[in-house]
Write a protein that holds these residues in place. Structure first.
Motif, mmCIF file in Angstrom:
data_model
loop_
_atom_site.group_PDB
_atom_site.id
_atom_site.type_symbol
_atom_site.label_atom_id
_atom_site.label_comp_id
_atom_site.label_asym_id
_atom_site.label_seq_id
_atom_site.Cartn_x
_atom_site.Cartn_y
_atom_site.Cartn_z
ATOM 1 N N GLY A 214 14.580 64.045 -15.658
ATOM 2 C CA GLY A 214 14.607 65.192 -16.555
ATOM 3 C C GLY A 214 13.263 65.890 -16.684
ATOM 4 O O GLY A 214 12.424 65.860 -15.781
ATOM 5 N N VAL A 215 13.052 66.508 -17.855
ATOM 6 C CA VAL A 215 11.838 67.317 -18.054
ATOM 7 C C VAL A 215 10.881 66.657 -19.054
ATOM 8 O O VAL A 215 10.004 67.311 -19.596
ATOM 9 C CB VAL A 215 12.206 68.726 -18.569
ATOM 10 C CG1 VAL A 215 13.007 69.465 -17.543
ATOM 11 C CG2 VAL A 215 12.965 68.649 -19.900
ATOM 12 N N THR A 216 11.032 65.358 -19.281
ATOM 13 C CA THR A 216 10.199 64.682 -20.270
ATOM 14 C C THR A 216 8.725 64.690 -19.871
ATOM 15 O O THR A 216 7.846 64.778 -20.735
ATOM 16 C CB THR A 216 10.680 63.231 -20.467
ATOM 17 O OG1 THR A 216 12.046 63.258 -20.858
ATOM 18 C CG2 THR A 216 9.872 62.546 -21.555
ATOM 19 N N TYR A 217 8.454 64.605 -18.567
ATOM 20 C CA TYR A 217 7.066 64.537 -18.125
ATOM 21 C C TYR A 217 6.698 65.754 -17.268
ATOM 22 O O TYR A 217 7.526 66.298 -16.544
ATOM 23 C CB TYR A 217 6.813 63.244 -17.330
ATOM 24 C CG TYR A 217 6.964 62.017 -18.185
ATOM 25 C CD1 TYR A 217 5.903 61.551 -18.958
ATOM 26 C CD2 TYR A 217 8.176 61.340 -18.253
ATOM 27 C CE1 TYR A 217 6.044 60.440 -19.771
ATOM 28 C CE2 TYR A 217 8.325 60.231 -19.074
ATOM 29 C CZ TYR A 217 7.252 59.788 -19.820
ATOM 30 O OH TYR A 217 7.406 58.698 -20.628
ATOM 31 N N TYR A 218 5.444 66.159 -17.394
ATOM 32 C CA TYR A 218 4.946 67.320 -16.652
ATOM 33 C C TYR A 218 3.492 67.051 -16.266
ATOM 34 O O TYR A 218 2.651 66.802 -17.129
ATOM 35 C CB TYR A 218 5.040 68.581 -17.526
ATOM 36 C CG TYR A 218 4.486 69.832 -16.892
ATOM 37 C CD1 TYR A 218 5.179 70.471 -15.871
ATOM 38 C CD2 TYR A 218 3.272 70.362 -17.313
ATOM 39 C CE1 TYR A 218 4.680 71.625 -15.290
ATOM 40 C CE2 TYR A 218 2.758 71.516 -16.729
ATOM 41 C CZ TYR A 218 3.470 72.145 -15.723
ATOM 42 O OH TYR A 218 2.973 73.281 -15.143
ATOM 43 N N LYS A 219 3.226 67.058 -14.952
ATOM 44 C CA LYS A 219 1.875 66.801 -14.427
ATOM 45 C C LYS A 219 1.300 65.492 -14.955
ATOM 46 O O LYS A 219 0.130 65.410 -15.348
ATOM 47 C CB LYS A 219 0.945 67.971 -14.748
ATOM 48 C CG LYS A 219 1.322 69.262 -14.036
ATOM 49 C CD LYS A 219 0.316 70.367 -14.316
ATOM 50 C CE LYS A 219 0.695 71.633 -13.555
ATOM 51 N NZ LYS A 219 -0.269 72.749 -13.806
ATOM 52 N N GLY A 220 2.148 64.468 -14.985
ATOM 53 C CA GLY A 220 1.686 63.144 -15.364
ATOM 54 C C GLY A 220 1.578 62.872 -16.847
ATOM 55 O O GLY A 220 1.211 61.777 -17.258
ATOM 56 N N LEU A 221 1.880 63.877 -17.668
ATOM 57 C CA LEU A 221 1.828 63.714 -19.121
ATOM 58 C C LEU A 221 3.168 64.077 -19.733
ATOM 59 O O LEU A 221 4.024 64.698 -19.091
ATOM 60 C CB LEU A 221 0.751 64.630 -19.721
ATOM 61 C CG LEU A 221 -0.713 64.284 -19.455
ATOM 62 C CD1 LEU A 221 -1.591 65.404 -19.991
ATOM 63 C CD2 LEU A 221 -1.091 62.957 -20.085
ATOM 64 N N ILE A 222 3.355 63.684 -20.999
ATOM 65 C CA ILE A 222 4.526 64.150 -21.724
ATOM 66 C C ILE A 222 4.540 65.675 -21.684
ATOM 67 O O ILE A 222 3.521 66.326 -21.927
ATOM 68 C CB ILE A 222 4.490 63.668 -23.197
ATOM 69 C CG1 ILE A 222 4.669 62.151 -23.266
ATOM 70 C CG2 ILE A 222 5.574 64.349 -24.024
ATOM 71 C CD1 ILE A 222 4.541 61.593 -24.665
ATOM 72 N N ASN A 223 5.670 66.231 -21.362
ATOM 73 C CA ASN A 223 5.805 67.686 -21.367
ATOM 74 C C ASN A 223 5.366 68.214 -22.735
ATOM 75 O O ASN A 223 5.883 67.776 -23.762
ATOM 76 C CB ASN A 223 7.271 68.058 -21.098
ATOM 77 C CG ASN A 223 7.477 69.545 -20.887
ATOM 78 O OD1 ASN A 223 6.828 70.375 -21.511
ATOM 79 N ND2 ASN A 223 8.410 69.875 -20.007
ATOM 80 N N PRO A 224 4.412 69.147 -22.783
ATOM 81 C CA PRO A 224 3.914 69.641 -24.081
ATOM 82 C C PRO A 224 4.990 70.267 -24.950
ATOM 83 O O PRO A 224 4.830 70.369 -26.166
ATOM 84 C CB PRO A 224 2.849 70.671 -23.685
ATOM 85 C CG PRO A 224 3.141 71.027 -22.268
ATOM 86 C CD PRO A 224 3.724 69.795 -21.651
ATOM 87 N N LEU A 225 6.086 70.646 -24.339
ATOM 88 C CA LEU A 225 7.202 71.197 -25.108
ATOM 89 C C LEU A 225 7.813 70.152 -26.037
ATOM 90 O O LEU A 225 8.283 70.484 -27.128
ATOM 91 C CB LEU A 225 8.281 71.728 -24.146
ATOM 92 C CG LEU A 225 9.568 72.256 -24.758
ATOM 93 C CD1 LEU A 225 9.276 73.493 -25.610
ATOM 94 C CD2 LEU A 225 10.573 72.592 -23.666
ATOM 95 N N ILE A 226 7.772 68.874 -25.616
ATOM 96 C CA ILE A 226 8.412 67.812 -26.401
ATOM 97 C C ILE A 226 7.753 67.659 -27.773
ATOM 98 O O ILE A 226 8.428 67.773 -28.800
ATOM 99 C CB ILE A 226 8.402 66.469 -25.633
ATOM 100 C CG1 ILE A 226 9.002 66.621 -24.235
ATOM 101 C CG2 ILE A 226 9.127 65.398 -26.448
ATOM 102 C CD1 ILE A 226 10.459 67.004 -24.206
ATOM 103 N N PRO A 227 6.428 67.407 -27.849
ATOM 104 C CA PRO A 227 5.798 67.305 -29.178
ATOM 105 C C PRO A 227 5.963 68.570 -30.019
ATOM 106 O O PRO A 227 6.140 68.497 -31.238
ATOM 107 C CB PRO A 227 4.320 67.049 -28.850
ATOM 108 C CG PRO A 227 4.323 66.477 -27.482
ATOM 109 C CD PRO A 227 5.457 67.148 -26.765
ATOM 110 N N GLU A 228 5.919 69.724 -29.362
ATOM 111 C CA GLU A 228 6.060 70.987 -30.097
ATOM 112 C C GLU A 228 7.419 71.079 -30.779
ATOM 113 O O GLU A 228 7.513 71.441 -31.956
ATOM 114 C CB GLU A 228 5.897 72.160 -29.121
ATOM 115 C CG GLU A 228 6.151 73.520 -29.741
ATOM 116 C CD GLU A 228 6.165 74.631 -28.720
ATOM 117 O OE1 GLU A 228 6.892 75.614 -28.923
ATOM 118 O OE2 GLU A 228 5.454 74.517 -27.700
#
Length: 285
Positions: A214-228
């Motif tokens: 899925g989209v949980t991770y982005y460039k090795g980190l948690i997708n910034p959209l998730i915390p937002e």
């Protein structure tokens, strides 16, 4: 034998984008469902750049009375895609299935029977079998919860406790579909639906969930959209639905989440992000 004059009872809503490797397995698992009621399969294909659309079209040609496609002319994004698919649903209930996951043969019948027998419930979910990118069984990276009825409060306190592709819910989408943010997470949809009734969790594996796709991770980190979006979820709790002690529990859960983000970003050597999460946590005291 299904009476062809029966109304559609369940709409299976599939959203897909660039899943040419998996979409055939997904649709095969649906056209072979064993039910005593009529159902439809609605596929939202979000202008994929691979061969996904061609594969969906093959299934539409083979099952024209069962599969109904929504072929977007341009990429509309995951949330808008799911909105359009849900709005096209004619069934009393909607079953959500991501295009890289699969249903096991008795899934629709068991969830339909469960919701029919439990009118206080708006959602029925179940355990899933974990599979990898090659459709081979693998160890679950998610917790297994026990069978019982859960509530809106549980969504805030122990989420996530089910996989989105395990969900069947009552089709009253008009009550919330238009207020969903364009970047809404699964949890935001779950919350709106749980306002309509309880969540019945079946302790049976009725589907296959493809982990880590899925989209949980982005460039090795948690997708910034998730915390937002998680911030939005906990900062916009409808407190009128809860007792004071429950509101306090929800607040404590959010502080715990913020501390987990802080720890995560420190491990990843992202001090600015860690400070942001920790600062929000302590300012809430």
């Amino acid at each position: 034998m299904i009476d062809e004059t029966d109304d559609i009872k369940v709409s299976v809503c599939v959203v897909t984008y660039n899943q040419e490797k998996y979409i055939a397995e997904c649709l095969d698992s649906l056209v072979s469902q064993e039910t005593d009621f009529k159902f439809e399969i609605i596929v939202g294909e979000d202008c994929s750049t691979d061969g996904t659309r061609a594969i969906v079209q093959q299934y539409v040609d083979k099952y024209p009375d069962l599969i109904k496609p929504i072929f977007h002319d341009q990429n509309v994004g995951a949330v808008e895609n799911i909105k359009q698919v849900y709005l096209a649903a004619k069934g009393k209930y909607i079953a959500n299935l991501d295009g890289d996951d699969m249903a096991l043969p008795t899934k629709l019948q068991k969830q339909f029977d469960t919701l029919e027998a439990n009118p206080d419930c708006a959602i029925c979910v179940h355990n899933m079998k974990a599979i990898d990118g090659d459709s081979k069984s693998t160890i679950e990276a998610f917790r297994i919860f026990r069978e019982k009825k859960y509530t809106l409060l549980d969504l805030y306190l122990i989420n996530p406790f089910f996989i989105h592709s395990s969900k069947m819910f009552i089709n009253r989408i008009e009550e919330y579909i238009e207020i969903l943010d364009n970047n809404a997470l699964d949890i935001e949809v779950h919350i709106e639906q749980a306002k309509q009734g309880n969540i019945l969790f079946l302790n049976e594996r009725l589907g296959c969930y493809r982990q880590f796709s899925g989209v949980t991770y982005y460039k090795g980190l948690i997708n910034p959209l998730i915390p937002e979006r998680i911030r939005s979820v906990y900062n916009n709790v409808d407190k009128g639905r809860f007792m004071l002690n429950e509101v306090i529990l929800i607040e404590l859960k959010y502080r715990y989440i913020l501390l987990k983000y802080t720890s995560y970003y420190l491990r990843k050597k992202k001090p600015k992000l860690a400070v942001k999460s920790f600062s929000e946590c302590i300012t809430r005291f």
